[in-house]
Design a protein around this motif. Structure first.
Motif: not given
Ligand code: HEM
Ligand code: HDD
Ligand code: HEM
Lengths: 341, 436
Positions: A59, B73, B76
């Protein structure tokens, strides 16, 4: 070669990986929906076993496509996400439902009552239905980027946000994506299973899937006359365009014959070839546009950004490909070996 | 509802939903690997059971996190196309970096979850450590992007357009280090306290249960150490805000008037129209002391900012209070637990502490959600502080309340299902793990 072209090429390669790997995970879900016959349960289990360890990694190719697109080609990204708000949102809903439902059914604790077992059936259903729905929306948005309707201003809401994708051509591209994904999945699945009965099931599905996908590809080509004239012209009237169309046709034929004769290795190779040629044919035919007519690859971010992304991608690739190889060797080792034998 | 409000609400709901799963996705892999490492070191099978149980629950949360992140993503662009058109070349490379962190995370998570029988124990442990590291890496990348929205650098403004784009300088923005440290600590603290609360609850019902005792210990180490560091990190961050976003800082403290020897406000309900605070307790000089290490220093109030550039004061102030209060309670609990661990006969005998930990279960996530409200609402009316207004960034697409409601319902249902599933996981672990 310019930086813009290299980055556009990397986006295309990532999209190809997404279709070949992530697309097949959706296709596997399609076969979960259409699991029939005495081995229906075994078919569903084969699907779950095949995609379990790898689907989250597959993915991420989509995420990579999106992030590189908005970094390197912000204009194209802004245009696509403004005008295709509706199909993209629908696709996202499908993505969320598919992934969550699959995780719910796979990682749940053993049901202890009728009601809890009923919940399992719901997740299975949601997973299967959204596996059908999501590829259609993905294909529709790709069709819309090629159709030539995305650019400038339009007067009404419908012209601006609905017509660019709600038309026969784009929907046909959606169905093409769905059938191609299902076709890919059936070929992979038949390589993965060791049970003869199950393998015949998937072989039958691959033959049907391949035939329907070929029909859809033909339909898309015919509809593109009105639906995507720029792309149609390049495919039908330039030498390399005709060459790609011929390659698609040949690999489809080779795949069909190999499946018929149960030569699975060459079926695997031709299927991957067919899907790749379709994608690359489309991409070449819309060169230099990313979104017709609103954005070309020249509408790119400034050079320092492009250089930084390229460096990131190259260094990232050094980590990514060995890791991916390891993942596939651990879980799909026997299949890869069988395909290479 | 205007389209702008709908878009802001949809963004807030999507992020508020995602952050729960993201924080767990950052912290659980560390706790799982600690448990597995203890198993390898001591040969005590309870640790192995613990690692496997945690992994099974985490797998569900991970998938929901990954899917809601994918939505973000795209969102945005779906909601803020002009912002992305403008900022993509500056902060986009961070998201590309994040993409690779996701790759390693997802690849090694697959290996970890499905590889118990395929991999040798040490290799398996290593895959878990890689998952934990890449979770932290992805958080760092995305929070640096957010830090850039707070203190944008790496470009020159010419006629409202960015020129001289330098994405490396954009990463070196003044908020970057302080904000990422604070967020990473927050993820560990919040997740640690939730897990500690759950196992404290189960331990209260079955004190002899070694499984829950081990689980509680690991959760308290991870959550407690970070909770004690969090107020320090928050203090550093607040000084960065005071320097670069005076309007936001004034809103934290509902400080309407610029003054020397500014007081620290506890509680209180600000009324922006009347420019006064009701029901608050002021502690004189403390704000000046905290920010500038000088009780008589001048702190800029909202009167130094044109009214149209004020953030919503009441929301920001109340959210800030919630975060800080949670933070001090958590740090206090961590000290208490550490002391009883050192001095007592084993935590299973500490009834009062266990009860307090149960009550504190949601505090970390309350602090995370309110902390993000502080950051994001406090940045208003700007999407890029001082450069682009949120109202100029929103998509021209009309009828945005439709996707807003749709995604809210979707996330609402998903949230309920996840809670139901996890309840059954926990119930199964309470029954299954016997005393030995
Ligand atoms: C505009 C803000 C954000 C966008 C566009 C975004 C985007 C994403 C995306 C696309 C994934 C999926 C990845 C996968 O397929 O494995 C994801 C997972 C994740 N994001 Fe975000 N994220 C945002 C905000 C945040 C923030 C503020 C944090 C942490 C402080 C964060 C931490 C994580 C983590 C650790 C994962 C992987 C763990 C999980 O899937 O539970 N993200 N994020
Ligand atoms: C477990 C969670 C947690 C805890 C206990 C605390 N915080 Fe926090 N705080 C966050 C979780 C958080 C957060 C949700 O993670 C934020 C939002 C943005 C960020 O990077 O961290 C945040 C933001 C944030 C900001 C705003 C930064 C900005 O606008 O750019 C400040 C000034 C503080 N915090 C200060 C504190 C102080 C003085 C605390 C004292 C106890 C505290 N935080 C405890
Ligand atoms: C995951 C943790 C986060 C939470 C809970 C969160 C919360 C919020 C909230 C409450 C709003 C609405 C503010 C308002 O309009 O009054 C918002 C807006 C927004 N956030 Fe965040 N945020 C997070 C992280 C991020 C990150 C990492 C980024 C970007 C890199 C980001 C980008 C945005 C954007 C573009 C908006 C919309 C514009 C605006 O309202 O200023 N957020 N967020």
């Amino acid at each position: 070669m310019s930086l813009e072209l290299i980055l556009a090429g990397i986006i295309l390669i990532s999209l190809t990986f997404y279709v070949l790997l992530g697309g097949a995970d959706y296709g596997a879900g399609v076969w979960s929906l259409f699991a029939t016959g005495p081995r229906a349960l075994a078919q569903r289990e084969a699907v779950a076993k095949a995609i379990g360890p790898i689907w989250e990694a597959n993915h991420v190719w989509l995420i990579l496509v999106v992030t590189v697109l908005f970094t390197a080609f912000p204009k194209a990204f802004a245009l696509l996400s403004t005008r295709l708000h509706i199909p993209l949102s629908l696709m996202l809903i499908g993505i969320v439902l598919r992934g969550s439902a699959f995780a719910f059914r796979t990682h749940d604790v053993v049901p202890r009552s009728e009601r809890e077992a009923g919940a399992q059936k719901v997740w299975e259903r949601v997973f299967a239905v959204s596996s059908v729905f999501t590829p259609i929306m993905l294909g529709t948005t790709i069709g819309a980027a090629a159709s030539g309707r995305l650019g400038g201003q339009a007067d009404t809401f419908v012209d601006m946000f609905v017509r660019p994708w709600a038309n026969p051509f784009c929907l046909a591209v959606g169905l093409l994506a769905l059938t191609l994904f299902a076709f890919l999945a059936s070929v992979y699945l038949l390589l993965e299973t060791r049970d003869d009965g199950l393998r015949e099931d998937f072989r039958k599905r691959a033959l049907w899937g391949g035939a329907v996908a070929a029909l859809m590809a033909g339909a898309v080509f015919l509809l593109s006359k009105n639906g995507a004239p720029y792309v149609q012209y390049n495919l039908a009237y330039t030498t390399w365009g005709r060459l790609t169309v011929a390659l698609v046709g040949l690999s489809a034929l080779a795949g069909f014959v190999s499946l018929w004769q149960r030569r699975y290795r060459s079926a695997f190779v031709s299927t991957i070839g067919e899907v790749t040629f379709i994608l690359w044919g489309w991409a070449l035919a819309q060169y230099p546009y990313l979104v017709i007519p609103g954005a070309t690859i020249m509408d790119a971010a400034p050079t320092p950004t492009l250089e930084l992304v390229l460096a990131t991608l190259l260094i990232g690739a050094l980590v990514l490909f060995p890791s991916l190889y390891y993942l596939y060797r651990v879980f799909k080792g026997s299949i890869i070996l069988r395909a290479l034998e | 509802m205007t389209d702008l409000i709908a878009a802001r609400s949809q963004m807030a709901i999507s992020l508020g939903f995602h952050i729960i799963f993201a924080a767990i996705g950052i912290a659980m892999p560390l706790m799982m690997t600690i448990a597995e490492w203890r198993w390898l070191r001591t040969g005590d099978n309870i640790y192995l059971t613990l690692a496997k149980r945690w992994a099974k629950g985490t797998a569900i949360l991970f998938a929901v996190g990954a899917m809601s992140g994918t939505v973000l993503s795209f969102e945005l662009g779906l909601l803020w196309p002009s912002f992305m058109n403008w900022a993509g070349p500056l902060i986009g490379p961070l998201f590309a970096l994040e993409g690779f962190a996701f790759f390693t995370e997802a690849i090694f998570l697959g290996l970890y979850l499905y590889g118990w029988t395929h991999l040798r124990p040490r290799v398996h442990l290593a895959t878990g450590m890689i998952v934990a590291l890449s979770g932290v890496a992805s958080a760092i990348a995305v929070v640096i992007a957010n830090a850039w929205m707070n203190s944008p650098t790496g470009f020159e403004l010419v006629d409202g357009r960015p020129t001289q784009i330098d994405p490396i300088a954009a990463m070196h923005n003044p908020h970057a280090a302080d904000e990422t440290i604070h967020m990473v600590l927050a993820a560990f603290a919040a997740t640690g306290f939730v897990v500690a609360g759950i196992h404290a609850y189960l331990l209260l019902r079955d004190r002899a249960n070694v499984f829950h005792r081990r689980a509680l210990e690991i959760a308290l180490v991870v959550g407690g150490v970070t909770a004690m560091l969090q107020p320090l990190s928050g203090d550093v961050l607040a000084r960065t805000v005071a320097h670069h976003q005076p309007a936001k800082l004034a809103a934290f403290e509902a400080l309407f008037r610029t003054q020397e020897g500014a007081p620290f406000l506890i509680g209180g309900l600000p009324d922006a129209d009347r420019q006064e605070v009701r029901y608050g307790i002021e502690i004189p000089y403390v704000l000046s002391l905290l920010l500038y290490h000088d009780p008589h220093a001048t702190v800029a109030g909202l009167d130094a900012i044109p009214r149209e550039n004020w953030p919503p004061v009441a929301i920001v102030h109340v959210a800030f209070q919630l975060m800080v209060a949670s933070g001090f309670i958590m740090a206090g609990l961590a000290v208490w637990a550490g002391w009883r661990w050192w001095r007592g006969q084993g935590l299973q005998h500490e009834t009062a502490l266990l009860r307090a930990l149960v009550l504190a279960t949601p505090l970390g996530f309350l602090a995370i959600e309110s902390g993000w409200v502080v950051t994001e609402v406090g940045r208003q009316p700007w999407i890029i502080y001082g450069v682009m207004r949120t109202s100029d960034a929103v998509t021209p697409m009309p009828g945005l309340w439709v996707p807003m409601i749709t995604f809210t319902l979707l996330y609402g249902v998903l949230g309920l299902v996840v809670v139901w599933l996890l309840k059954r996981h926990i119930a199964a672990s309470a029954v299954g793990a016997s005393t030995k």
